[in-house]
Design an enzyme around this catalytic site. Sequence first.
Site, short mmCIF file in Angstrom:
data_model
loop_
_atom_site.label_atom_id
_atom_site.label_comp_id
_atom_site.label_asym_id
_atom_site.label_seq_id
_atom_site.Cartn_x
_atom_site.Cartn_y
_atom_site.Cartn_z
N CYS A 175 13.55 11.13 6.24
CA CYS A 175 13.36 10.74 7.89
C CYS A 175 14.86 10.86 8.30
CB CYS A 175 13.03 9.24 7.78
SG CYS A 175 14.08 8.04 6.57
N GLU A 209 9.71 16.42 15.05
CA GLU A 209 10.33 16.18 13.45
C GLU A 209 9.30 16.95 12.64
OE1 GLU A 209 8.76 12.54 11.42
OE2 GLU A 209 10.88 12.45 10.36
N GLU A 224 9.86 1.62 10.41
CA GLU A 224 10.80 2.35 10.02
C GLU A 224 10.26 3.78 10.38
OE1 GLU A 224 13.97 1.97 9.62
OE2 GLU A 224 14.00 -0.18 8.90
N LYS A 262 1.10 -1.21 -0.12
CA LYS A 262 0.07 -0.03 0.13
C LYS A 262 0.92 1.28 0.05
CE LYS A 262 -2.19 2.81 3.15
NZ LYS A 262 -2.06 3.89 2.39
#
Length: 494
Positions: A283, A384, A249, A174
């Site tokens: 990331c 983040e 992750e 997906k």
Amino acid sequence: MMLYYQLFINGEFRDSAHEHNIINPSTGEVIADVAIASPKDVDLAIESARAAFDNGPWPRISLKERKDFLLRIAQGILDKAGELAKLESLNTGKPIKESTFMDVPSSARTFEHFANNLEKYLNSSTIKVDNAHSHLIREPQGVVVLIVPWNYPLLIASWKLAAALAAGNTVVLKPSSLTPLSVLELAKIVQEAGLPKGVVNIIHGSGAKIGEALCADKRVDMISFTGGNTVGRQILEYASKNVKKLIMELGGKSASLVLKDADLELAVNGSLCSIFLNQGQMCTAMSRIFVEDDIYDKFINDFTDKTKRIKLGLAMDYEAQMGPLISEEQRKKICRYVQDAKIQGAKLVCGGKIPEAHNLKKGFFFEPTVLSEVSPKMNIFHEEVFGPVACISKFSTLDEAIELVNMSDFALAGSIWTKGDILAQDLAKKINAGIIWINTYGMFYNEAPYGGFKQSGFGKELGHEGFLEYTRLKNIIIDKTENSKPIINYWYGF
Ligand code: NAD
């Protein structure tokens, strides 16, 4: 021309009752319609993957045949490289040069790598113990759900898909509902490569709507997820219902250390790349840069000077060095982070606004931004941002530097810039992160594992270790007792 993509289930392309518009972030225009998977489609995709694993040839074909299939996918990606790069840039906003020279060729190389190494990686071994042999074999996990974010849609899908297939699994993949186009184009390559029906299923839809049905299903053996922490926690919950193997992750708040003996030009250029590539939507972005006080002013000057010269442009412009953010929502989030950081005492050195150029007006552009004097008291130090915002701070001693770097709930990556090789390796051991680059940034190799610690997740992608995640280890113990019988067999025997 408006593009249209279908779902790919059990080897066939299928329509569905509903479609979803895909936006070009450079212009805000709709570029494609994509069929949305209904609960029935999700069920069918899982059922197809299950049947292909339990009854189909894929886990049982020779390793040579499996290798050839993967090499055909690699070649298919290379044959369509131009088209895939264009789609990736149209859909994500990343400059076409990046898709052309990084994302697309790297995706093909990942399939080649796992194809060429799967036999070696699947090697079994035997441990000889007293009177017995323990034979250790690697088996595929079974049906694996692969969930991919929007920042590197084709590349991250390829990391997961190539390793999962090489290990003999069947999959339901997906992509993010913002960026499904290149992955749905990959479905055509998979079909042309002739993989047996049901081995690869690719569905599209909002994670919030179909994620639970996909991840909590008993027929799924493993989930390999790359994305943010909020969704990551939900996936942990879904997986706990039937206890599944996971690769997670997740996010990052990585840091660079620039020592006073660093090659300054190299450190400045590398640090620019480490926070502005892909609009900072990485990331592993080095969103915190700690510079030793002796060179702090010079570093900020040079860094800012070069930041101001970064050329923003539409993703399809070959001259563009920075494209738009993925969405208006993402841009609003980044504007808020910059505003809050200023209120909390950070100094805005450059950028921090929506650019005014006429040709950028309709897209989700944001200027590359430098904040200095960022401290641990500020939210931006810890959270983040996932955008082109560099936070630069100074340090005086190496102990202080390590303390600042490790002051994070995340532990994904780090960079060290110094001419002292031994010192760099010592610092690398002290930094709490899964991958450290010394005098460079962002080098990923198919041969070498990658993955974070703490809230950046667990499990590895790439390399032998990344491949093994998609396998399970079976221990077969064979009695080798000579001239007598093992005592355990006679415990209750007479
Ligand atoms: P996200 O978590 O919003 O979405 C990731 C994927 O999960 C998408 O495909 C989305 O549709 C799906 N999803 C959403 N809700 C779901 C649910 N309830 N159940 C199942 N699936 C669901 O992340 P994003 O915004 O696409 O990507 C950005 C994030 O990804 C950042 O936090 C970034 O750090 C992280 N990321 C991590 C790595 C890494 O290797 N550690 C690499 C790239 C991106």
